[in-house]
Design a protein around this motif. Structure first.
Motif, PDB file in Angstrom:
ATOM      1  N   THR A   1       0.833  -1.205   0.000  1.00  0.00           N
ATOM      2  CA  THR A   1       0.000   0.000   0.000  1.00  0.00           C
ATOM      3  C   THR A   1       0.864   1.249   0.000  1.00  0.00           C
ATOM      4  OG1 THR A   1      -1.741  -1.159   1.199  1.00  0.00           O
ATOM      5  CG2 THR A   1      -1.810   1.238   1.229  1.00  0.00           C
ATOM      6  N   THR A   2       1.886   1.247   0.869  1.00  0.00           N
ATOM      7  CA  THR A   2       2.801   2.395   0.941  1.00  0.00           C
ATOM      8  C   THR A   2       3.508   2.598  -0.392  1.00  0.00           C
ATOM      9  OG1 THR A   2       3.162   1.983   3.287  1.00  0.00           O
ATOM     10  CG2 THR A   2       4.776   3.375   2.166  1.00  0.00           C
ATOM     11  N   SER A   3       3.931   1.476  -0.992  1.00  0.00           N
ATOM     12  CA  SER A   3       4.636   1.553  -2.274  1.00  0.00           C
ATOM     13  C   SER A   3       3.748   2.139  -3.361  1.00  0.00           C
ATOM     14  CB  SER A   3       5.117   0.154  -2.681  1.00  0.00           C
ATOM     15  OG  SER A   3       5.692   0.177  -3.963  1.00  0.00           O
ATOM     16  N   VAL A   4       2.482   1.680  -3.403  1.00  0.00           N
ATOM     17  CA  VAL A   4       1.543   2.186  -4.408  1.00  0.00           C
ATOM     18  C   VAL A   4       1.296   3.674  -4.203  1.00  0.00           C
ATOM     19  CG1 VAL A   4      -0.832   2.074  -5.227  1.00  0.00           C
ATOM     20  CG2 VAL A   4       0.434  -0.032  -4.812  1.00  0.00           C
ATOM     21  N   LYS A   5       1.103   4.081  -2.936  1.00  0.00           N
ATOM     22  CA  LYS A   5       0.884   5.504  -2.643  1.00  0.00           C
ATOM     23  C   LYS A   5       2.074   6.336  -3.101  1.00  0.00           C
ATOM     24  CE  LYS A   5      -2.377   5.444   1.222  1.00  0.00           C
ATOM     25  NZ  LYS A   5      -2.603   5.858   2.628  1.00  0.00           N
ATOM     26  N   ASP A   6       3.297   5.825  -2.843  1.00  0.00           N
ATOM     27  CA  ASP A   6       4.499   6.554  -3.259  1.00  0.00           C
ATOM     28  C   ASP A   6       4.540   6.697  -4.780  1.00  0.00           C
ATOM     29  OD1 ASP A   6       5.288   6.808  -0.653  1.00  0.00           O
ATOM     30  OD2 ASP A   6       6.687   5.116  -0.691  1.00  0.00           O
ATOM     31  N   MET A   7       4.146   5.619  -5.487  1.00  0.00           N
ATOM     32  CA  MET A   7       4.147   5.663  -6.950  1.00  0.00           C
ATOM     33  C   MET A   7       3.126   6.673  -7.466  1.00  0.00           C
ATOM     34  SD  MET A   7       4.454   1.581  -7.726  1.00  0.00           S
ATOM     35  CE  MET A   7       4.167   1.772  -9.486  1.00  0.00           C
ATOM     36  N   VAL A   8       1.941   6.688  -6.839  1.00  0.00           N
ATOM     37  CA  VAL A   8       0.890   7.626  -7.254  1.00  0.00           C
ATOM     38  C   VAL A   8       1.341   9.058  -7.008  1.00  0.00           C
ATOM     39  CG1 VAL A   8      -1.447   8.449  -6.783  1.00  0.00           C
ATOM     40  CG2 VAL A   8      -0.995   6.000  -6.936  1.00  0.00           C
ATOM     41  N   ASN A   9       1.899   9.304  -5.820  1.00  0.00           N
ATOM     42  CA  ASN A   9       2.355  10.662  -5.492  1.00  0.00           C
ATOM     43  C   ASN A   9       3.472  11.121  -6.426  1.00  0.00           C
ATOM     44  OD1 ASN A   9       0.634  11.334  -3.343  1.00  0.00           O
ATOM     45  ND2 ASN A   9       1.846  10.134  -1.906  1.00  0.00           N
ATOM     46  N   LYS A  10       4.341  10.174  -6.802  1.00  0.00           N
ATOM     47  CA  LYS A  10       5.413  10.512  -7.740  1.00  0.00           C
ATOM     48  C   LYS A  10       4.836  10.917  -9.085  1.00  0.00           C
ATOM     49  CE  LYS A  10       9.570   8.691  -9.941  1.00  0.00           C
ATOM     50  NZ  LYS A  10      10.451   7.493 -10.133  1.00  0.00           N
ATOM     51  N   LYS A  11       3.816  10.138  -9.542  1.00  0.00           N
ATOM     52  CA  LYS A  11       3.184  10.448 -10.827  1.00  0.00           C
ATOM     53  C   LYS A  11       2.489  11.799 -10.770  1.00  0.00           C
ATOM     54  CE  LYS A  11       1.950   9.485 -15.021  1.00  0.00           C
ATOM     55  NZ  LYS A  11       2.955   9.453 -16.095  1.00  0.00           N
TER      56      LYS A  11
ATOM     57  N   VAL B   1      -7.765  15.371  -4.801  1.00  0.00           N
ATOM     58  CA  VAL B   1      -7.945  14.312  -3.791  1.00  0.00           C
ATOM     59  C   VAL B   1      -6.707  13.445  -3.649  1.00  0.00           C
ATOM     60  CG1 VAL B   1     -10.444  14.187  -4.078  1.00  0.00           C
ATOM     61  CG2 VAL B   1      -8.985  12.700  -5.443  1.00  0.00           C
ATOM     62  N   GLY B   2      -5.764  13.545  -4.600  1.00  0.00           N
ATOM     63  CA  GLY B   2      -4.535  12.766  -4.501  1.00  0.00           C
ATOM     64  C   GLY B   2      -4.798  11.276  -4.607  1.00  0.00           C
ATOM     65  N   VAL B   3      -4.264  10.508  -3.644  1.00  0.00           N
ATOM     66  CA  VAL B   3      -4.390   9.050  -3.693  1.00  0.00           C
ATOM     67  C   VAL B   3      -5.777   8.574  -3.277  1.00  0.00           C
ATOM     68  CG1 VAL B   3      -1.934   8.694  -3.273  1.00  0.00           C
ATOM     69  CG2 VAL B   3      -3.498   8.794  -1.332  1.00  0.00           C
ATOM     70  N   PHE B   4      -6.602   9.463  -2.764  1.00  0.00           N
ATOM     71  CA  PHE B   4      -7.928   9.059  -2.280  1.00  0.00           C
ATOM     72  C   PHE B   4      -8.965   9.142  -3.416  1.00  0.00           C
ATOM     73  CE2 PHE B   4      -5.584  11.012   1.274  1.00  0.00           C
ATOM     74  CZ  PHE B   4      -5.458   9.898   2.081  1.00  0.00           C
ATOM     75  N   ILE B   5      -8.696   8.420  -4.497  1.00  0.00           N
ATOM     76  CA  ILE B   5      -9.534   8.509  -5.686  1.00  0.00           C
ATOM     77  C   ILE B   5     -10.946   8.004  -5.407  1.00  0.00           C
ATOM     78  CG2 ILE B   5      -8.834   6.241  -6.544  1.00  0.00           C
ATOM     79  CD1 ILE B   5      -9.584   9.411  -8.626  1.00  0.00           C
ATOM     80  N   ASP B   6     -11.098   7.079  -4.425  1.00  0.00           N
ATOM     81  CA  ASP B   6     -12.434   6.578  -4.112  1.00  0.00           C
ATOM     82  C   ASP B   6     -13.323   7.680  -3.539  1.00  0.00           C
ATOM     83  OD1 ASP B   6     -10.589   6.526  -2.024  1.00  0.00           O
ATOM     84  OD2 ASP B   6     -11.655   4.977  -0.911  1.00  0.00           O
ATOM     85  N   TRP B   7     -12.710   8.690  -2.909  1.00  0.00           N
ATOM     86  CA  TRP B   7     -13.476   9.840  -2.423  1.00  0.00           C
ATOM     87  C   TRP B   7     -13.979  10.666  -3.604  1.00  0.00           C
ATOM     88  CZ3 TRP B   7     -13.684  11.911   2.883  1.00  0.00           C
ATOM     89  CH2 TRP B   7     -13.202  10.995   3.842  1.00  0.00           C
ATOM     90  N   ALA B   8     -13.138  10.807  -4.620  1.00  0.00           N
ATOM     91  CA  ALA B   8     -13.560  11.540  -5.816  1.00  0.00           C
ATOM     92  C   ALA B   8     -14.737  10.826  -6.491  1.00  0.00           C
ATOM     93  CB  ALA B   8     -12.393  11.673  -6.794  1.00  0.00           C
ATOM     94  N   GLU B   9     -14.670   9.494  -6.569  1.00  0.00           N
ATOM     95  CA  GLU B   9     -15.759   8.725  -7.171  1.00  0.00           C
ATOM     96  C   GLU B   9     -17.062   8.971  -6.410  1.00  0.00           C
ATOM     97  OE1 GLU B   9     -15.639   7.079  -9.843  1.00  0.00           O
ATOM     98  OE2 GLU B   9     -13.518   6.688 -10.248  1.00  0.00           O
ATOM     99  N   MET B  10     -16.975   9.048  -5.090  1.00  0.00           N
ATOM    100  CA  MET B  10     -18.167   9.301  -4.277  1.00  0.00           C
ATOM    101  C   MET B  10     -18.753  10.681  -4.579  1.00  0.00           C
ATOM    102  SD  MET B  10     -18.442   9.549  -0.111  1.00  0.00           S
ATOM    103  CE  MET B  10     -17.390  11.014  -0.063  1.00  0.00           C
ATOM    104  N   LEU B  11     -17.895  11.696  -4.677  1.00  0.00           N
ATOM    105  CA  LEU B  11     -18.371  13.056  -4.930  1.00  0.00           C
ATOM    106  C   LEU B  11     -18.935  13.195  -6.339  1.00  0.00           C
ATOM    107  CD1 LEU B  11     -15.542  15.068  -3.138  1.00  0.00           C
ATOM    108  CD2 LEU B  11     -17.921  14.835  -2.411  1.00  0.00           C
TER     109      LEU B  11
ATOM    110  N   ALA C   1      -9.734  12.855   4.570  1.00  0.00           N
ATOM    111  CA  ALA C   1      -9.229  11.497   4.359  1.00  0.00           C
ATOM    112  C   ALA C   1      -7.855  11.335   4.998  1.00  0.00           C
ATOM    113  CB  ALA C   1      -9.164  11.183   2.863  1.00  0.00           C
ATOM    114  N   GLU C   2      -7.044  12.374   4.917  1.00  0.00           N
ATOM    115  CA  GLU C   2      -5.700  12.354   5.494  1.00  0.00           C
ATOM    116  C   GLU C   2      -5.735  12.137   7.008  1.00  0.00           C
ATOM    117  OE1 GLU C   2      -2.580  12.438   4.712  1.00  0.00           O
ATOM    118  OE2 GLU C   2      -2.579  12.746   2.549  1.00  0.00           O
ATOM    119  N   VAL C   3      -6.752  12.669   7.685  1.00  0.00           N
ATOM    120  CA  VAL C   3      -6.814  12.534   9.147  1.00  0.00           C
ATOM    121  C   VAL C   3      -7.631  11.316   9.568  1.00  0.00           C
ATOM    122  CG1 VAL C   3      -6.497  14.998   9.520  1.00  0.00           C
ATOM    123  CG2 VAL C   3      -8.815  14.091   9.365  1.00  0.00           C
ATOM    124  N   GLY C   4      -8.044  10.488   8.591  1.00  0.00           N
ATOM    125  CA  GLY C   4      -8.655   9.216   8.915  1.00  0.00           C
ATOM    126  C   GLY C   4     -10.167   9.161   9.000  1.00  0.00           C
ATOM    127  N   LYS C   5     -10.848  10.209   8.573  1.00  0.00           N
ATOM    128  CA  LYS C   5     -12.312  10.175   8.603  1.00  0.00           C
ATOM    129  C   LYS C   5     -12.831   9.245   7.499  1.00  0.00           C
ATOM    130  CE  LYS C   5     -13.328  13.174  11.888  1.00  0.00           C
ATOM    131  NZ  LYS C   5     -14.050  12.771  13.103  1.00  0.00           N
TER     132      LYS C   5
END
Length: 397
Positions: free
Chosen positions: A108-118, A323-333, A362-366
């Motif tokens: 998960t951490t690796s994927v997040k790092d890859m997304v943030n890099k992109k 939304v950055g790596v929290f793409i599922d939040w974007a899908e909801m909106l 999302a960053e603070v865990g809600k």
């Protein structure tokens, strides 16, 4: 060992397995069946010394016969690990689960790092060149209408942006100006004047006023007009149309405006690097159901933006970036926005601002359901029913 029916009734599965295996060893019989048998079969074996066989289909019998090698392997493993097989298996399973969770977290951490890099790569400055004008570098996330805005400002030095609330119109102009200003020797922040066009904005505030001692105090629009820079009129369709008339001379080829309260120098002449931008939610037709604080604007004013009017809608690429790596939040909106549109709830909308807010929470865990309830807290019961809000909340945990 002498087993009684009453004694076996309440024995645990583990106990029955262990004693069946012991009996099999004592009689030099295979014990692999013990692991897959039912407790009824295990009790029957301990009482009679014989397997209780249930009727099976020919297909199942054939499959059993083909598992001879498997039975031999299982028997060998069982004989090695002894009667504590369950404990060892449980321990092995726990080890595997722990390893998987650890690897999963690393993945998960690796994927997040890859997304943030992109995303960082996408945020690298983009260079835009319009005709013979100097190329400009746009930093950060660029709205899909960025090229159009820069084109209007560079070629015509004025632009009118119209679109729903929260589409990023003000930020779009500011980012465009941050790219253009350095190419003409201006510092972006110091050379841009922001003007909020409420109904209370007066002519004196724009052009300057005289105090009781006869001293002149500069108006909001004067410095950029005379010395170069950008005047950004936000909520321009909320302008008192009579006051808005003073901007006519700023947006045509007249080249000067009158400053009646600056008695020693009552004329201000347009600088070669004067830029003019207006932002609105309507096309100047007055208030509607969604935007009740708007006034009908003078046709002569609107005519000055005939070829530099740009419709600015929600930009999904920009929202996805927010939304950055929290793409599922974007899908909801996006889902919520679609439901509101399909239900014709014009008073309700999901602005681009909500995507930035989503990233923060999302960053603070809600959880997504919490955020969804929060942003719809002021909806009526009828509105919530139309968009099936309860079903949405259950879907987005």
């Amino acid at each position: 060992m002498d087993y009684k029916t009453a004694n076996l009734e309440h024995r645990t599965t583990k106990w029955l397995k262990e004693h069946c295996i012991l009996e099999c060893r004592a009689n030099n019989e295979p014990s692999s069946w013990v692991q897959t048998a039912t407790n009824e079969q295990r009790r029957h074996f301990l009482l009679t010394g014989k397997m209780l066989v249930f009727p099976t289909s020919t297909e199942k019998s054939a499959a059993s016969n083909s598992n001879g090698l498997e039975s031999m392997i299982v028997d060998a493993v069982v004989s090695k690990v002894g009667t504590d097989i369950d404990d060892r298996v449980d321990g092995a399973i726990r080890d595997v689960v722990d390893t998987f969770e650890e690897k999963s977290e690393d993945l998960t951490t690796s994927v997040k790092d890859m997304v943030n890099k992109k995303l960082s790569e996408l945020k690298q400055p983009i260079q835009i060149k319009i005709g013979e004008a100097k190329p400009v570098d746009v930093k950060g996330s660029a709205h899909e209408k960025m090229v159009d805005v820069i084109e209007c400002l560079q070629i015509k030095k004025r632009v009118l942006l119209v679109g729903p609330s929260g589409t990023g119109k003000s930020t779009l102009v500011q980012n465009a100006w941050s790219a253009i200003a350095p190419t003409i020797g201006l510092e972006p922040k110091k050379s841009m004047q922001y003007i909020a066009c409420s109904g209370g904005l007066s002519e004196a505030q724009l052009l300057g006023k005289m105090d009781a001692n006869g001293g002149y105090h500069n108006g909001l629009v004067v410095d950029a007009f005379e010395n170069g820079g950008l005047n950004l009129f936000d909520e321009a369709d909320g302008f008192d149309p009579n006051v808005a008339l003073v901007t006519h001379a700023m947006t045509d080829n007249q080249g000067f405006i009158a400053l009646p309260n600056r008695t020693d120098d009552p004329m201000a002449f347009k600088h070669d690097n004067y830029y003019h931008a207006e932002i609105a939610n309507t096309w100047g037709d007055g208030m509607d159901f969604s935007y009740s604080g708007r006034m009908q604007q003078d046709s002569a004013k609107m005519d000055r933006f005939g070829d530099v009017k740009i419709w600015v809608d929600y930009d999904r690429n920009l929202e996805r970036d927010l939304v950055g790596v929290f793409i599922d939040w974007a899908e909801m909106l996006w889902d919520l926005r679609t439901r509101l549109t399909e239900s014709n709830l014009d008073r309700r909308f999901v602005s681009t601002r909500r995507f930035y807010d989503a990233h923060v929470w999302a960053e603070v865990g809600k959880p997504k359901s919490w955020f969804l309830n929060r942003i719809t807290i002021d909806y009526t019961d009828e509105e919530k029913s139309k968009i099936s809000l309860n079903e949405m909340v259950r879907s987005y945990k």
